[in-house]
Motif scaffolding. Sequence first.
Motif, mmCIF file in Angstrom:
data_model
loop_
_atom_site.group_PDB
_atom_site.id
_atom_site.type_symbol
_atom_site.label_atom_id
_atom_site.label_comp_id
_atom_site.label_asym_id
_atom_site.label_seq_id
_atom_site.Cartn_x
_atom_site.Cartn_y
_atom_site.Cartn_z
ATOM 1 N N GLU A 188 3.735 1.162 -8.287
ATOM 2 C CA GLU A 188 3.851 1.189 -9.746
ATOM 3 C C GLU A 188 4.328 2.551 -10.250
ATOM 4 O O GLU A 188 5.000 2.630 -11.283
ATOM 5 C CB GLU A 188 2.499 0.836 -10.380
ATOM 6 C CG GLU A 188 2.135 -0.636 -10.233
ATOM 7 C CD GLU A 188 0.722 -0.949 -10.704
ATOM 8 O OE1 GLU A 188 -0.028 0.024 -10.996
ATOM 9 O OE2 GLU A 188 0.364 -2.131 -10.776
ATOM 10 N N LEU A 189 4.000 3.622 -9.534
ATOM 11 C CA LEU A 189 4.374 4.966 -9.982
ATOM 12 C C LEU A 189 5.631 5.491 -9.290
ATOM 13 O O LEU A 189 6.495 6.091 -9.935
ATOM 14 C CB LEU A 189 3.220 5.938 -9.746
ATOM 15 C CG LEU A 189 3.396 7.331 -10.345
ATOM 16 C CD1 LEU A 189 3.469 7.258 -11.874
ATOM 17 C CD2 LEU A 189 2.249 8.245 -9.923
ATOM 18 N N VAL A 190 5.735 5.254 -7.976
ATOM 19 C CA VAL A 190 6.877 5.808 -7.216
ATOM 20 C C VAL A 190 7.479 4.698 -6.336
ATOM 21 O O VAL A 190 7.388 4.746 -5.105
ATOM 22 C CB VAL A 190 6.450 7.031 -6.371
ATOM 23 C CG1 VAL A 190 6.240 8.234 -7.255
ATOM 24 C CG2 VAL A 190 5.181 6.737 -5.553
ATOM 25 N N PRO A 191 8.115 3.692 -6.929
ATOM 26 C CA PRO A 191 8.599 2.534 -6.173
ATOM 27 C C PRO A 191 9.685 2.856 -5.146
ATOM 28 O O PRO A 191 9.875 2.101 -4.198
ATOM 29 C CB PRO A 191 9.140 1.601 -7.260
ATOM 30 C CG PRO A 191 9.473 2.507 -8.403
ATOM 31 C CD PRO A 191 8.418 3.577 -8.373
ATOM 32 N N ARG A 192 10.379 3.956 -5.329
ATOM 33 C CA ARG A 192 11.460 4.307 -4.404
ATOM 34 C C ARG A 192 11.041 5.361 -3.381
ATOM 35 O O ARG A 192 11.875 5.865 -2.625
ATOM 36 C CB ARG A 192 12.682 4.795 -5.175
ATOM 37 C CG ARG A 192 13.363 3.680 -5.965
ATOM 38 C CD ARG A 192 14.624 4.147 -6.664
ATOM 39 N NE ARG A 192 14.306 5.031 -7.777
ATOM 40 C CZ ARG A 192 15.224 5.585 -8.581
ATOM 41 N NH1 ARG A 192 16.503 5.354 -8.362
ATOM 42 N NH2 ARG A 192 14.845 6.373 -9.574
ATOM 43 N N ALA A 193 9.757 5.686 -3.345
ATOM 44 C CA ALA A 193 9.276 6.694 -2.396
ATOM 45 C C ALA A 193 9.474 6.221 -0.964
ATOM 46 O O ALA A 193 9.329 5.036 -0.646
ATOM 47 C CB ALA A 193 7.801 6.993 -2.644
ATOM 48 N N LYS A 194 9.808 7.159 -0.086
ATOM 49 C CA LYS A 194 9.883 6.863 1.342
ATOM 50 C C LYS A 194 8.522 7.158 1.969
ATOM 51 O O LYS A 194 7.827 8.098 1.553
ATOM 52 C CB LYS A 194 10.983 7.699 1.992
ATOM 53 C CG LYS A 194 12.378 7.313 1.504
ATOM 54 C CD LYS A 194 13.468 8.089 2.213
ATOM 55 C CE LYS A 194 14.839 7.610 1.758
ATOM 56 N NZ LYS A 194 15.942 8.325 2.445
ATOM 57 N N LEU A 195 8.155 6.341 2.947
ATOM 58 C CA LEU A 195 6.835 6.432 3.558
ATOM 59 C C LEU A 195 6.960 6.811 5.024
ATOM 60 O O LEU A 195 7.777 6.231 5.750
ATOM 61 C CB LEU A 195 6.097 5.097 3.425
ATOM 62 C CG LEU A 195 6.045 4.479 2.026
ATOM 63 C CD1 LEU A 195 5.298 3.151 2.067
ATOM 64 C CD2 LEU A 195 5.397 5.420 1.017
ATOM 65 N N ILE A 196 6.158 7.759 5.457
ATOM 66 C CA ILE A 196 6.122 8.178 6.857
ATOM 67 C C ILE A 196 4.731 7.875 7.404
ATOM 68 O O ILE A 196 3.716 8.254 6.810
ATOM 69 C CB ILE A 196 6.431 9.678 7.007
ATOM 70 C CG1 ILE A 196 7.829 9.992 6.468
ATOM 71 C CG2 ILE A 196 6.321 10.105 8.475
ATOM 72 C CD1 ILE A 196 8.161 11.475 6.447
ATOM 73 N N TYR A 197 4.707 7.182 8.544
ATOM 74 C CA TYR A 197 3.433 6.771 9.144
ATOM 75 C C TYR A 197 3.387 7.296 10.567
ATOM 76 O O TYR A 197 4.176 6.885 11.425
ATOM 77 C CB TYR A 197 3.351 5.247 9.127
ATOM 78 C CG TYR A 197 1.991 4.657 9.437
ATOM 79 C CD1 TYR A 197 0.817 5.306 9.119
ATOM 80 C CD2 TYR A 197 1.894 3.398 10.034
ATOM 81 C CE1 TYR A 197 -0.415 4.737 9.384
ATOM 82 C CE2 TYR A 197 0.664 2.809 10.305
ATOM 83 C CZ TYR A 197 -0.485 3.487 9.980
ATOM 84 O OH TYR A 197 -1.711 2.924 10.246
ATOM 85 N N LEU A 198 2.486 8.231 10.822
ATOM 86 C CA LEU A 198 2.282 8.770 12.167
ATOM 87 C C LEU A 198 1.266 7.907 12.897
ATOM 88 O O LEU A 198 0.222 7.563 12.333
ATOM 89 C CB LEU A 198 1.765 10.210 12.093
ATOM 90 C CG LEU A 198 2.766 11.279 11.672
ATOM 91 C CD1 LEU A 198 2.039 12.573 11.343
ATOM 92 C CD2 LEU A 198 3.777 11.529 12.771
ATOM 93 N N VAL A 199 1.578 7.566 14.145
ATOM 94 C CA VAL A 199 0.677 6.737 14.942
ATOM 95 C C VAL A 199 0.428 7.401 16.296
ATOM 96 O O VAL A 199 1.226 8.210 16.761
ATOM 97 C CB VAL A 199 1.245 5.309 15.135
ATOM 98 C CG1 VAL A 199 1.316 4.572 13.807
ATOM 99 C CG2 VAL A 199 2.622 5.341 15.808
ATOM 100 N N ARG A 200 -0.656 7.006 16.905
ATOM 101 C CA ARG A 200 -1.107 7.616 18.160
ATOM 102 C C ARG A 200 -1.720 6.524 19.014
ATOM 103 O O ARG A 200 -2.130 5.487 18.479
ATOM 104 C CB ARG A 200 -2.152 8.692 17.809
ATOM 105 C CG ARG A 200 -2.831 9.388 18.962
ATOM 106 C CD ARG A 200 -3.879 10.339 18.398
ATOM 107 N NE ARG A 200 -4.573 11.077 19.439
ATOM 108 C CZ ARG A 200 -5.558 11.947 19.203
ATOM 109 N NH1 ARG A 200 -5.936 12.185 17.953
ATOM 110 N NH2 ARG A 200 -6.150 12.577 20.202
#
Length: 274
Positions: free
Chosen positions: A85-97
């Motif tokens: 709702e606030l930042v619909p075009r934001a890119k997301l980074i997900y670190l996994v282990r």
Amino acid sequence: MFPNFIIIGAMKCGTSSLYHYLQLHPELGMSAIKEVDFFIEENNYNKGISWYQSQFQGDFKIFGEASPNYSKAHYFKGVPRRMYELVPRAKLIYLVRDPIERIISHYTHNYSEGREHRSIEDALQELEDNHYVMCSKYFWQLQHYFEFFQEDQMLIIPSYRLRDERRATLQQIFKFLGVDDSFYSNDFEQQMHKTNKKRRKGKLSRFILESPVIKTLKGYIPDSVKDPVKKAIRPEVTKPELSSATRVKLQEYLHADVDRLRTFSGLSLDGWEL
């Protein structure tokens, strides 16, 4: 000013290191505090949009933040919706282990902080709806974002690549974010939060270290002062070992989620136990 990208987790997967490395890039402005937790209703959402905007200051091409609690959908509800709702075009980074190694690290962290009093075997007696286990169900966590964000807005990074192939991995992240991917700093060679011997908080140390005065002051106290105090009031914690039975139980429980993550991401995730 709002963030153009958000590191959504996962906890104990290198988010602090990545936050530090991204701070070094001249085109990237990171939030004033690392774990803003704005999109979590129980934490900072009620502080309002102006407070969130105040976290992003300076003359930078793009801004970002890193809050591992954003990938705890079993615990904090509605984060992806508020974010969209606030930042619909934001890119997301997900670190996994490696999911099992992350669980052990998560448990050790809670135990050293005095929030966990059970043995690791007792803590993992039941796996269904288990907080430690749910934080390692990476694809399940990502699914909550699929309703709002497009696949090309997400980048999944295995933490071992950030550790062992740091320069190439940071170049990949810079390219994903749309900043100069040729940038390099000698400070990239520094491994942040390298695991040291953990120390457990007891009632006394929790009372001292979590008092409002100490919480306010500890950011200004040098490690040369803090470390001897920690050693004096906090006993060492040894990393726990899982029994073979519990390890196999975790492998069987998490196998399907890891397979779905591999299919979605195209990553081989070499070196993981499952």
